[in-house]
Structure formats: C-alpha cells, structure tokens
Design a protein around this motif. Structure first.
Motif, PDB file in Angstrom:
ATOM      1  N   LYS A   1       0.827  -1.202   0.000  1.00 52.49           N
ATOM      2  CA  LYS A   1       0.000   0.000   0.000  1.00 52.49           C
ATOM      3  C   LYS A   1       0.864   1.257   0.000  1.00 52.49           C
ATOM      4  CE  LYS A   1      -4.078  -2.144   2.094  1.00 52.49           C
ATOM      5  NZ  LYS A   1      -5.112  -2.022   3.164  1.00 52.49           N
TER       6      LYS A   1
ATOM      7  N   CYS B   1       1.819   2.126   4.107  1.00 51.80           N
ATOM      8  CA  CYS B   1       2.145   1.079   5.075  1.00 51.80           C
ATOM      9  C   CYS B   1       2.595  -0.142   4.278  1.00 51.80           C
ATOM     10  CB  CYS B   1       0.937   0.749   5.959  1.00 51.80           C
ATOM     11  SG  CYS B   1      -0.490   0.128   5.043  1.00 51.80           S
TER      12      CYS B   1
ATOM     13  N   VAL C   1      -4.810  -5.512   6.294  1.00 52.17           N
ATOM     14  CA  VAL C   1      -5.065  -4.335   7.119  1.00 52.17           C
ATOM     15  C   VAL C   1      -4.079  -4.288   8.278  1.00 52.17           C
ATOM     16  CG1 VAL C   1      -6.779  -3.171   8.563  1.00 52.17           C
ATOM     17  CG2 VAL C   1      -7.522  -4.394   6.550  1.00 52.17           C
ATOM     18  N   CYS C   2      -3.603  -3.080   8.610  1.00 51.46           N
ATOM     19  CA  CYS C   2      -2.754  -2.886   9.788  1.00 51.46           C
ATOM     20  C   CYS C   2      -3.280  -1.655  10.524  1.00 51.46           C
ATOM     21  CB  CYS C   2      -1.297  -2.720   9.372  1.00 51.46           C
ATOM     22  SG  CYS C   2      -0.943  -1.133   8.603  1.00 51.46           S
TER      23      CYS C   2
ATOM     24  N   CYS D   1      -3.533   1.583   8.115  1.00 49.35           N
ATOM     25  CA  CYS D   1      -4.585   1.745   7.106  1.00 49.35           C
ATOM     26  C   CYS D   1      -5.970   1.481   7.695  1.00 49.35           C
ATOM     27  CB  CYS D   1      -4.299   0.914   5.857  1.00 49.35           C
ATOM     28  SG  CYS D   1      -4.068  -0.837   6.133  1.00 49.35           S
TER      29      CYS D   1
HETATM   30 ZN   LIG Z   1      -1.748  -1.256   6.339  1.00 48.90          ZN
END
Ligand SMILES: [Zn+2]
Lengths: 479, 386
Positions: free
Chosen positions: A20, A23, A37-38, A41
């Motif tokens: 991304k 990130c 996902v982290c 984001c």
């Molecule tokens: Zn992320």
C-alpha cells in the motif's frame, strides 16, 4: 440549433505495487475481507505515513508515458470528509503540487487524429468498501482497499463525443498497461472513470452547465451514459423540459438512466491542507533518469519493428504488441535464438496454451525470456525434439532455469547423435515386430509409422526424426 | 484524577509517560471520553526505547483532552491539584518521588507549564530528534516528545535514551542530526520584551542568576514573536481538527447509543465524547481550513511561521539563547482554568515561538530558555550550572 459536447474525464487507476501507499500491507486484489489491514490503514492513532517510493516511480512513469511535465518537488495533502470506508476521515492525496502536469494523449477516431490534453496526474490512496449484510441488516466495512495507491489522471475538457472518450480511455489503458503502471482492469475496479459533461451551441466558447457522473466502470456504460446525458442536456436546452444544474449524477446502467444524487452526498468543503507528516518528495536527476530509462517503447513502435525489421506477420505482431509481458519475453528470447518467426510461434502457440490451461492471461506470462530463447535454439539445432521441448517449456513456467541445455541433459531430453545406438534400438524393434515389417514390405506405408513410433518411444523422443527414419528404412531394407 | 499503574514495584528507574503515548499494557485515552479505555495494538517508539535502555514505563499520567489545555483541567478523568494548585499528573508523579522522569507529548504547552510551575527541569528537544511513532496525533507539525525531571542531569539522561532516528516516522531527522552532544558555553542571552507580560518575577530572578554567572543578558524587542501566538493557534486548531476526525464512533472508541442513521451516529458520538475545549478547537480549525479561509488564514499562518523562524534565527546570530516566561501566572486553580476556556489559547503567547519553530527549550527555575536547533546539550549544561 446545433450543439457540441464538452467532456473531461477523471480516470482513477490503481497502481501495480506490491504494498500500500503508506504502510507495508499487501495491495493485492482479493483476499479475505480485512486480511490486508494494519493499524495504519485502519486509521488507528499513532501510526505515521511512510511514502512507498514505488508509488512515486509509477506516478512518474505514467506521467512520462502521457507526455507530462514531472514536478520535481511533489507534496501530499489531506482531503477531509466523513464516510465509514475512510478510516482516518481524510484521504491523503495531492492537491497543491501533483506529481505530473500538462500532458497529452493522442487518439485516432473516425474523424481522424486528435490530441487530448492532460491537466494533471496526482497520487492518492483508495478508500475501503462497505458491504451490506441483508440478513442481519447491518453494514460492515472492508479495509483491504484502503490506502491502495491510485493515480488520478485529469484530462482537459477536450473530448467531444463518446467515441473520443472511448478512444482516449483505450489508449490510456494500453499505455499504462504497457508501462506496467497498472493492470487497468475495469471489472476489478483498478480502472474507473468520472465523466464531466456539458453541451453548448456549436462554436460558442462559453461552457454550459456541467454534470458529473462518478465511478463509471465499463466502456459500454460510459458510452451509454454519455449518449444519455447529451440527449438529456439537449432536450433541456431546446424544450426547457428541466433546468440543468451543476451536480453529481449516478448512472444506472441497468435502467439506462442517470439520477441526481442527494445534494448532501456531493456538496463538500474538503478542507485540503498539506500533510505535516509527509515530507515533500524530491525527485533528483538520478531518480528521474532511472525512470526515464525504464520506459518501454510504445506498443505501436514495437509492432512496426516486429513487422518491418523482424519480418513477423501483422497477425503475430498484433498479438505480441498487445501485451508488455509477451513483448518482454519475445525480445529476450529473440536476442538469444535469433529466429523471430520461431520465437513468435513458441510464444503465441505454446506459451499461450500453457497460460490457458492455468487460466491466466497474456499479461501474466512471467517466464524467463532468455531461457525460452535457449530452448528454441536447442530445437533449431536439433538438440532437443519438439515434444520434449514442450515438456521443458512447462518446467520454465514453474521455475527459473538459467542453463536450459544442462537442464535438458539432466532430464534426458537431449537428442542422441549416436547412430549406432539408434541402430541397435531400431534392430530390437524390428526383431520384435515382424508383422509390421512384413506389412511395410507388402506396401502398407502406415506400418512404417507404427515402427517409427515404437523406436521413438524407446529413444524417449531423443532422436532426430529424419535420421531415425533413414536408419529405420535402411535396416528394414537389410532384411 | 486517574493514573494507570502498570506495576507498583518501586524502582529507581520508573518513568511515567503521559496519556498521549501509546502503550500496549495500559490504556491510552488522550484524556478523552472518546478513547476511554483504548488499548493500542502497538507501542510508542519512545516507550520501546525507554524499555530497551533499562527504564521501567510504570504508569500512565493523566492529560487534558488531547493535551490541548493549560495543565490537564479538561481531562475526562478530572484535573490534578496539589494544595489547591493546578498541576499536571506527570509533574506530580515526579514531585511525589514516584517517577524519576516523565516522558510526555508536548502539544500545546501543558508539559512546559507543568514543569515550570512545579519547579522541575524540562527539555523539549529539536523537532524531529525524537520519534513521534506511537503518539496520539494532535498538532503533528509541532508536537514533540519531551522529558521532565527533578534536575537537568536526569532530564538529559532520559532524553538521550529516547532520542534518535526512526524509520517509522517520516519527519524523523537522520541519526547524525540526533546526536547533538557538543556543549557550547552560553555567554549571551536575549530577553524578548514582547513576551515579558504577566508575572515576570521568575525571569527577573533568572536574569540576576545569569548575570552572577557572568552571562550577558540583553533585552531585545523581537516584536515578531508576538505573531507566534495567533499563527500557532491557527495551525494547532487546523491540525487537531483534522487529526481527531478519525474518532467518529465507527471503528473504536466511544459510540453513542443515540443514533438512527450515519449522521446522528457521527454527530452524537462526537458531541457526547468531546469536551468543550476540543470542540472549540475543532470548530476553529474547521473554519481556518475552509475553502473561503484557507489562504487568508491557514496559509498565512504558515507564512508567519517562516517569518518567526527567520526572526529567531537573526536573534541567534547574536545570542546563544532567548529567556522568556512560561506562563502569565505562577499558579492556577483548576476551577479558574475550567471557567476560562480561552486561557489555553491565551497562554500560547509564551510557548508558541518554540512550538511553531520546533526549536529546543529547557525549562528551569520556572523560566524557559529557547536555543537554536540542536543546542539541547548547551541549554541543559547551563540549567545544571545555575
Ligand atoms: Zn496497512
């Protein structure tokens, strides 16, 4: 009165990066919901954006492909609005200093050639997706697409028909795919388009009332939507059937109609301001030159070269030049084996067959072109038989083989030049099948084929068919 | 008052961090009902560095909501007072001998005031020398992780443990910039007349002490520094408005039970969870960033920021540091701070010049010394001497 149509397009293209924009989450399409996902984001506090340099690479590449000026100092800005698919409640985009400005795309339509000017290209992050669950009557959010890098390509209002719009979009898609900026798949949303449209009396230089249709996701829908809107605007101006207002409209492709969206969904003061957490990106000469050097030849230049210099048929050249992946493999393989026609055949017939089996498209061809070249050369030199070469090709899809001849040797795929070895096999086969020998001598040509097949099988395909045939006939004649 | 305690074992290495610094073993709430009980999935780089250096991050000190207020009076968990006087929870922990130092996110001057009014030593390093990774964002262009301790030597020891380049923070300076070990003797100090308003007793005392040490103290007008307050309030509000937008009741944090649609979910969650000061900052910030005001207000404030930097650079051509008060009074009560929501904006007068420029500050004996970038060692050496 005659009217002319004025169209500007804003095209969003998802960039072909692995991760991304700010990130290290995967930017790959698909995956289980909320797999990629982290905390960054997902909009949790405390994570800071770190610009993915590859995004800037691709932004620059797009700009160069579209004849833009590149801003050597480019900045990121925050665009604020509330929506549950936007976890930070702001989108990081480029408002004040976009990476590319003043470009041009040349198109060809039934009215001849035309240039469409590009106002700017800016980099930004995508939003997530809301999924409504009818069963529980709740709306859930999937953040897999949040912060996936995008570029938005903004054209000047130079487009005057649906045909021109389509020509422009197809050209854009060809160029960006060829430069590996994006896979530009309408159906996966990696290419989408906002259509800004107005009409005015022919020859007038005052723009009419403009409407915008957002998030169009297929060429056919865009064609229908433009035709519908032109008709609606014309009717409104001629008959006063409705008052045209500047607004955002939603195109319903099933109904074949556009609808005004609630004002609330579109009215917005986005409160743009520079993101203090992202330092300006400074593109030095070294970076600029590296990207410039990496640009591919344009597809039409490749096509002409394949036909004029390498003597390929138009048919072959068209197929190859349609895909950067095919061109890359072709160029590398041809450089090794020096036979354009053979190389084209191997790619268009054999490689495509393997791709089809794997349910992959031409763009996904990822074999080592140099290895393919070595393989073709081995076939041309009669060192490997064609059926065995196809087996080796299948291996090339699975792994990188640097020395194909060595691989062929180890796999027992090298044609035997040892005639006494072939003679011994032939003698064994003849001795074991006196009936076929008699049949052949009795005039049945087919019997020779049966004997030939048996010999080839014993030889594991590693014999020059011409040589084998000669030895076989010689041995039969000895009887 | 509420202070999260991770472990009660007394240790000489105990460090208290404030409610803006994310930790995974204690909640981080930014003093807000919005983030009441929020536990981060990751911890601040400053906390990691402290632990790596052998310190114990033993407790989480209360702050005002997003650390925007005077000294914690807007906290959802209540203000902290000692003998009827407003103080910060971090300063109190040091005064009470619980913590050897406090590592806090200086957003709008509350850490500096907390240290000055409690007679502690505080150091706010040059912007970009301590990672902001894992701090709750409020005013990203100015906020800095700072250290408060009973004396300059301890403040220095702890700052040296937390500073350094961090790849996870895009505004983090290269490692060589984060060294600043060199001590230059401070020989000439400027007193900005424009900031000498309110109670200046402590400054006068410091002037005498400095002169006694042979440091030349000269009054200068430095009118430009007066501009810092308005410019900072504009930039501060704009950034806070944007940064707290993510607290919308959708993903985590407080969600109102009173909603019928998306709009009422947003509106009621935020109305019910944010306090008055945060709301006023949101409204002010939203206004400064609006299309109609952007160039008139926000962009102008950014240009003033540059003017102030240049003006201060000119002062540092001749002087080694600027001496100024930290606040207009030497003590506040919680009730007066709560009663006057504009006090936080007004008190920016003193802290804005260093916040807006990212310059290092040392607070000692109730006053502040602002130095050129990377002059932390010199400022702390002076603070230790007097
Ligand atoms: Zn992320």
């Amino acid at each position: 009165m005659k009217y002319e149509t004025v169209i500007g397009l804003e095209v969003h293209v998802e960039l072909a990066t692995k991760s991304k924009i700010f990130c290290s989450c995967s930017a790959e399409f698909g995956g289980e919901q909320n797999d990629h996902v982290c905390p960054a984001c997902a909009g949790m506090p405390g994570m800071l954006p770190i610009v993915n340099k590859k995004v800037v690479d691709l932004g620059m590449t797009a700009g160069m492909m579209l004849n833009c000026d590149i801003n050597r100092v480019t900045t990121f800005d925050k665009k604020s609005y509330y929506y549950p698919d936007l976890p930070n409640a702001y989108q990081t985009t480029q408002w004040f200093s976009p990476i590319c400005v003043n470009g041009r795309v040349d198109i060809e339509t039934s009215n001849g050639p035309k240039s469409i000017r590009i106002k700017q290209i800016h980099m930004e992050e995508d939003a997530g997706k809301l999924v409504h669950d009818d069963w529980s009557d709740t709306t859930l959010v999937d953040f897999n697409r949040t912060s996936v890098p995008l570029i938005e390509i903004v054209s000047q209002p130079d487009i005057s028909s649906a045909e021109e719009a389509i020509a422009y979009l197809e050209r854009l898609r060809d160029l960006l795919r060829f430069a590996k900026v994006s896979d530009c798949r309408w159906e996966q949303g990696s290419m989408r388009c906002d259509v800004n449209l107005s009409i005015r009396p022919e020859g007038s230089d005052v723009l009419g009332v403009r409407t915008e249709m957002k998030n169009m996701n297929s060429l056919s829908a865009i064609t229908r939507a433009i035709k519908y809107e032109v008709a609606r605007h014309t009717r409104a101006l001629e008959t006063g059937s409705e008052e045209l207002v500047q607004e955002t409209r939603r195109w319903d492709d099933n109904e074949g109609k556009s609808y005004a969206m609630r004002n609330k969904e579109t009215a917005g003061d986005y409160r743009y301001f520079p993101d203090p957490n992202v330092m300006p990106v400074v593109i030095d000469d070294e970076w600029f030159d590296r990207i410039e050097k990496s640009l591919p030849e344009l597809p039409e230049v490749k096509r002409a070269k394949y036909i004029d210099e390498l003597g390929l048929s138009e048919y072959d050249a068209d197929i190859l030049a349609d895909s950067r992946a095919l061109c890359d493999v072709f160029d590398a393989a041809y450089a090794v084996c020096g036979n354009a026609k053979e190389t084209a055949n191997w790619i268009i017939t054999e490689c495509m067959q393997v791709l089809n089996k794997k349910k992959m498209t031409a763009d996904m061809l990822a074999i080592n072109g140099t290895s393919l070249g070595q393989l073709i050369k081995l076939v041309m030199e009669d060192k490997v038989s064609r059926p065995n070469a196809k087996r080796i090709l299948a291996s090339l899809f699975d792994k990188d083989i640097a020395d194909v001849e060595e691989f062929a040797k180890q796999s027992g795929f090298i044609v035997s030049n040892d005639t006494s070895f072939i003679e011994n096999i032939v003698k064994e086969v003849i001795a074991g099948d006196p009936k076929s020998v008699a049949d052949f001598k009795g005039g049945k040509e087919k019997a020779l084929m049966a004997l030939f097949g048996k010999c080839m099988k014993q030889l594991k395909g590693n014999a020059n068919p011409q040589v084998l045939r000669e030895i076989l006939i010689a041995e039969i004649n000895k009887i | 008052m509420k202070m999260y305690i991770a472990q009660t074992e007394k240790s000489a290495k105990n460090i208290v961090v404030d409610d803006m610094i994310l930790t995974t073993d204690m909640p981080t709430s930014a003093g807000s009902k919005m983030l009441d009980g929020y536990i981060s999935l990751f911890q601040a780089e400053a906390a990691t560095k402290l632990t790596d250096a052998g310190y114990k991050v033993y407790a989480k000190a209360n702050t005002g909501e997003f650390n925007l207020d005077l000294m914690g009076e807007t906290s959802y968990y209540g203000a902290v007072e000692t003998d009827g006087v407003l103080t910060t929870a971090a300063a109190k922990a040091i005064k009470d001998g619980e913590a050897m130092a406090a590592v806090t996110l200086e957003v709008n001057g509350s850490s500096a005031r907390g240290a000055a009014l409690a007679g502690l030593t505080y150091v706010k390093p040059t912007y970009g020398t301590v990672s902001r990774f894992g701090t709750i964002p409020a005013v990203c262009s100015g906020e800095t992780v700072c250290v408060t301790a009973a004396d300059a030597a301890t403040a220095k020891e702890v700052l040296w443990a937390v500073k350094g380049h961090d790849d996870k923070d895009g505004t983090s300076l290269p490692q060589e910039k984060c060294v600043f070990d060199e001590v230059k003797e401070i020989k000439k100090v400027a007193v900005a007349k424009s900031l000498m308003t309110g109670d200046v007793t402590k400054v006068e005392e410091m002037k005498a002490k400095l002169s006694a040490q042979g440091v030349e103290v000269v009054e200068i007008s430095a009118e430009e520094l007066l501009l810092a307050k308005s410019a900072w309030n504009i930039l501060m509000s704009a950034e806070v408005c944007n940064n707290v937008s993510k607290y919308d009741g959708v993903k985590y944090g407080y969600r109102t039970p009173n909603y019928t649609d998306l709009d009422s979910l947003y509106t009621n969650s935020r109305t019910e969870a944010f306090g008055y000061l945060t709301k006023s900052v949101i409204l002010f910030g939203s206004e400064t960033l609006s299309e109609a005001n952007y160039y008139k207000v926000y962009d102008k404030a950014q240009r003033i920021r540059r003017v102030i930097s240049e003006a201060i650079a000119k002062v540092f051509g001749e002087f080694d540091a600027i001496l100024a008060p930290v606040s207009s009074k030497s003590a506040y009560t919680a009730s007066e701070a709560v009663a006057n929501p504009y006090m936080a904006y007004e008190e920016s007068l003193y802290i804005a010049p260093a916040m807006i420029t990212g310059l290092p500050v040392v607070v000692t004996d109730g006053v502040q010394l602002i130095g050129p970038a990377f002059s932390e060692s010199s400022l702390l050496a002076l603070a230790e001497k007097i």
